[in-house]
Scaffold this motif. Structure first.
Motif, PDB file in Angstrom:
ATOM      1  N   THR A  91       3.380 -66.661  -1.998  1.00 17.15           N
ATOM      2  CA  THR A  91       4.372 -67.470  -1.281  1.00 17.15           C
ATOM      3  C   THR A  91       3.701 -68.346  -0.237  1.00 17.15           C
ATOM      4  N   VAL A  92       2.773 -67.764   0.530  1.00 23.20           N
ATOM      5  CA  VAL A  92       2.063 -68.538   1.549  1.00 23.20           C
ATOM      6  C   VAL A  92       1.269 -69.667   0.901  1.00 23.20           C
ATOM      7  N   ASP A  93       0.588 -69.391  -0.211  1.00 24.56           N
ATOM      8  CA  ASP A  93      -0.175 -70.433  -0.900  1.00 24.56           C
ATOM      9  C   ASP A  93       0.712 -71.629  -1.251  1.00 24.56           C
ATOM     10  N   LEU A  94       1.871 -71.364  -1.823  1.00 26.25           N
ATOM     11  CA  LEU A  94       2.750 -72.452  -2.238  1.00 26.25           C
ATOM     12  C   LEU A  94       3.329 -73.208  -1.046  1.00 26.25           C
ATOM     13  N   LEU A  95       3.729 -72.480  -0.014  1.00 29.62           N
ATOM     14  CA  LEU A  95       4.316 -73.136   1.159  1.00 29.62           C
ATOM     15  C   LEU A  95       3.286 -73.973   1.907  1.00 29.62           C
ATOM     16  N   MET A 208       9.535 -61.547  13.387  1.00 28.47           N
ATOM     17  CA  MET A 208       9.723 -60.554  12.331  1.00 28.47           C
ATOM     18  C   MET A 208      10.570 -61.143  11.215  1.00 28.47           C
ATOM     19  N   ILE A 209      10.166 -60.831   9.977  1.00 23.81           N
ATOM     20  CA  ILE A 209      10.978 -61.112   8.796  1.00 23.81           C
ATOM     21  C   ILE A 209      11.455 -59.767   8.276  1.00 23.81           C
ATOM     22  N   ILE A 210      12.740 -59.520   8.347  1.00 22.83           N
ATOM     23  CA  ILE A 210      13.306 -58.222   8.000  1.00 22.83           C
ATOM     24  C   ILE A 210      14.209 -58.403   6.781  1.00 22.83           C
ATOM     25  N   GLY A 211      13.828 -57.774   5.666  1.00 23.20           N
ATOM     26  CA  GLY A 211      14.566 -57.943   4.427  1.00 23.20           C
ATOM     27  C   GLY A 211      15.251 -56.670   3.980  1.00 23.20           C
ATOM     28  N   SER A 212      16.541 -56.757   3.652  1.00 21.89           N
ATOM     29  CA  SER A 212      17.313 -55.642   3.098  1.00 21.89           C
ATOM     30  C   SER A 212      16.973 -54.321   3.782  1.00 21.89           C
ATOM     31  N   PRO A 213      17.057 -54.264   5.099  1.00 19.80           N
ATOM     32  CA  PRO A 213      16.564 -53.091   5.815  1.00 19.80           C
ATOM     33  C   PRO A 213      17.460 -51.874   5.660  1.00 19.80           C
ATOM     34  N   ALA A 214      16.827 -50.717   5.607  1.00 20.52           N
ATOM     35  CA  ALA A 214      17.559 -49.445   5.653  1.00 20.52           C
ATOM     36  C   ALA A 214      17.815 -49.121   7.124  1.00 20.52           C
ATOM     37  N   MET A 215      18.467 -50.044   7.818  1.00 19.65           N
ATOM     38  CA  MET A 215      18.535 -50.016   9.271  1.00 19.65           C
ATOM     39  C   MET A 215      19.370 -48.864   9.817  1.00 19.65           C
ATOM     40  N   LEU A 236      14.896 -60.208  25.189  1.00 20.98           N
ATOM     41  CA  LEU A 236      14.232 -59.783  23.952  1.00 20.98           C
ATOM     42  C   LEU A 236      13.592 -61.026  23.333  1.00 20.98           C
ATOM     43  N   PRO A 237      12.454 -61.449  23.886  1.00 23.24           N
ATOM     44  CA  PRO A 237      11.845 -62.716  23.471  1.00 23.24           C
ATOM     45  C   PRO A 237      11.146 -62.605  22.118  1.00 23.24           C
ATOM     46  N   THR A 238      11.928 -62.653  21.059  1.00 20.75           N
ATOM     47  CA  THR A 238      11.426 -62.484  19.707  1.00 20.75           C
ATOM     48  C   THR A 238      12.179 -63.416  18.768  1.00 20.75           C
ATOM     49  N   GLN A 239      11.499 -63.846  17.708  1.00 20.84           N
ATOM     50  CA  GLN A 239      12.157 -64.611  16.650  1.00 20.84           C
ATOM     51  C   GLN A 239      12.372 -63.696  15.448  1.00 20.84           C
ATOM     52  N   LEU A 240      13.590 -63.634  14.960  1.00 19.84           N
ATOM     53  CA  LEU A 240      13.924 -62.769  13.831  1.00 19.84           C
ATOM     54  C   LEU A 240      14.542 -63.578  12.702  1.00 19.84           C
ATOM     55  N   TYR A 241      14.131 -63.261  11.482  1.00 23.24           N
ATOM     56  CA  TYR A 241      14.824 -63.743  10.291  1.00 23.24           C
ATOM     57  C   TYR A 241      15.231 -62.510   9.505  1.00 23.24           C
ATOM     58  N   VAL A 242      16.523 -62.329   9.312  1.00 18.57           N
ATOM     59  CA  VAL A 242      17.058 -61.128   8.665  1.00 18.57           C
ATOM     60  C   VAL A 242      17.841 -61.544   7.428  1.00 18.57           C
ATOM     61  N   ILE A 298      11.004 -63.758   2.271  1.00 21.08           N
ATOM     62  CA  ILE A 298       9.689 -64.094   2.823  1.00 21.08           C
ATOM     63  C   ILE A 298       9.549 -65.612   2.956  1.00 21.08           C
ATOM     64  N   SER A 299       9.861 -66.320   1.875  1.00 18.86           N
ATOM     65  CA  SER A 299       9.718 -67.771   1.873  1.00 18.86           C
ATOM     66  C   SER A 299      10.621 -68.422   2.913  1.00 18.86           C
ATOM     67  N   ASP A 300      11.892 -68.064   2.917  1.00 18.71           N
ATOM     68  CA  ASP A 300      12.829 -68.705   3.838  1.00 18.71           C
ATOM     69  C   ASP A 300      12.543 -68.325   5.286  1.00 18.71           C
ATOM     70  N   GLY A 301      12.090 -67.093   5.503  1.00 20.38           N
ATOM     71  CA  GLY A 301      11.752 -66.682   6.856  1.00 20.38           C
ATOM     72  C   GLY A 301      10.590 -67.493   7.418  1.00 20.38           C
ATOM     73  N   LEU A 302       9.535 -67.644   6.631  1.00 23.29           N
ATOM     74  CA  LEU A 302       8.388 -68.421   7.089  1.00 23.29           C
ATOM     75  C   LEU A 302       8.771 -69.887   7.291  1.00 23.29           C
ATOM     76  N   ARG A 303       9.538 -70.436   6.373  1.00 23.23           N
ATOM     77  CA  ARG A 303       9.955 -71.831   6.512  1.00 23.23           C
ATOM     78  C   ARG A 303      10.818 -72.019   7.756  1.00 23.23           C
ATOM     79  N   HIS A 304      11.653 -71.038   8.062  1.00 16.31           N
ATOM     80  CA  HIS A 304      12.488 -71.152   9.255  1.00 16.31           C
ATOM     81  C   HIS A 304      11.635 -71.123  10.525  1.00 16.31           C
ATOM     82  N   PHE A 305      10.678 -70.226  10.577  1.00 18.42           N
ATOM     83  CA  PHE A 305       9.844 -70.116  11.773  1.00 18.42           C
ATOM     84  C   PHE A 305       9.057 -71.387  12.041  1.00 18.42           C
TER      85      PHE A 305
END
Length: 328
Positions: A91-95, A208-215, A236-242, A298-305
């Protein structure tokens, strides 16, 4: 086929060599002798002081890493090395090729592939925060105990986080050129570990990129930890993509685990808290399941950040020349 190759090659030459056609800063094209993709190093075994068995660590270096010895790179830390790391690298290679994100170092951490599913199963122990049992609370717990009667087991999320942030990162920082930009990716139980990290050591990762978590697992331990955190903190100075897959609700066992409901509660809880500095973006992918949604998150989280950086870089394709008006 020959015609397609010829046209593609001609386009490349025009884009790179012709002064009359500009190409918007392709990240690798102007780095002499850079690779076309990331260099994946041999997986190494790391023996932590926290555990009696080794963990696999797979490192992928940016394509320009050896050609730009003074450059530092953001780091994507991927949990569940044997399952998720190759997807993240591809994914990183393509992005990067499409100018959607900057180059990253990717580091996957997990059980050795040779350990098989038994090794992967250790993540139940390693990703479980302090708390009671394994299941989500209420009816989830009742049904889970009837379907999968797990014995008592140690909850070692604190040990795994200490290994990841205090041992492995510090050791690899002596070897690799890390920028001060660390992203944690966790899917499923890895998302549970990410939630635990967020409220036990919020400064450990910048994003953080958090996918389908067993939260909701371990009797809502992350939600209880968040409530305790909120009593003492307003920032809470953090960027999250969930993200999660809408089709996960069609799987009985994932409903037993409370995947969708736990993800939704997590998103709602953080939204309602309105922590200062928290940047939260979420998405439910209606037609995706627990597996097919992972690469999309993964892809959308990285693109968003890195969306602002990508906008500045622009397209990786040659742009249409501006029409010049004929002058008499």
């Amino acid at each position: 086929m020959k015609s397609l190759f010829k046209n593609t090659f001609t386009l490349f030459l025009l884009a790179v060599l012709s002064p009359s056609i500009t190409i918007a800063n392709p990240q690798l094209a102007y780095v002499p002798n850079a690779r076309a993709n990331m260099e994946i190093l041999d997986t190494r075994l790391y023996q932590s002081s926290q555990f009696e068995y080794p963990h696999a660590v797979t490192i992928a270096l940016p394509a320009s890493y050896k050609q730009l010895p003074d450059k530092s790179y953001p780091v994507l830390w991927v949990l569940d090395d044997p399952l998720m790391t190759r997807t993240a690298i591809a994914t990183v290679d393509l992005l990067v090729a499409g100018n959607f994100i900057p180059e990253l170092i990717v580091i996957g951490v997990g059980s050795p592939s040779e350990a098989g599913l038994a090794g992967v199963g250790r993540r139940i122990i390693e990703f479980s925060p302090p708390g009671e049992g394994f299941a989500a609370p209420g009816l989830h717990s009742q049904v889970f105990k009837e379907a999968v009667p797990l014995p008592e087991y140690p909850h070692r999320a604190a040990d795994f986080l200490a290994f990841l942030a205090d041992e492995l990162r510090l050791e690899l920082a002596q070897e690799l050129r890390f920028a001060d930009d660390h992203i944690l990716h966790g899917h499923s139980l890895g998302g549970l570990l990410a939630g635990y990290t967020l409220f036990s050591r919020p400064s450990a990762f910048d994003r953080m990129i958090i996918g389908s978590p067993a939260m909701a697992n371990v009797d809502d331990s992350v939600f209880k930890l968040e409530a305790a955190y909120a009593r003492e903190n307003s920032e809470l100075p953090t960027q999250l993509y969930v993200g999660a897959g809408g089709a996960e609700g069609n799987e009985w066992f994932l409903n037993v685990g409370g995947i969708l409901s736990g993800t939704a509660r997590f998103i709602e809880r953080l939204s309602l808290r309105n922590y200062t500095g928290l940047q939260l973006h979420s998405k439910i992918y209606s037609d995706e399941n627990h597996y097919t949604v992972a690469p999309r998150i993964i892809s959308d989280g990285l693109r968003h950040f890195y969306r602002e950086e990508a906008e500045k870089i622009g397209s990786s394709w040659p742009q249409q020349p501006k029409r010049t008006e004929d002058k008499d």
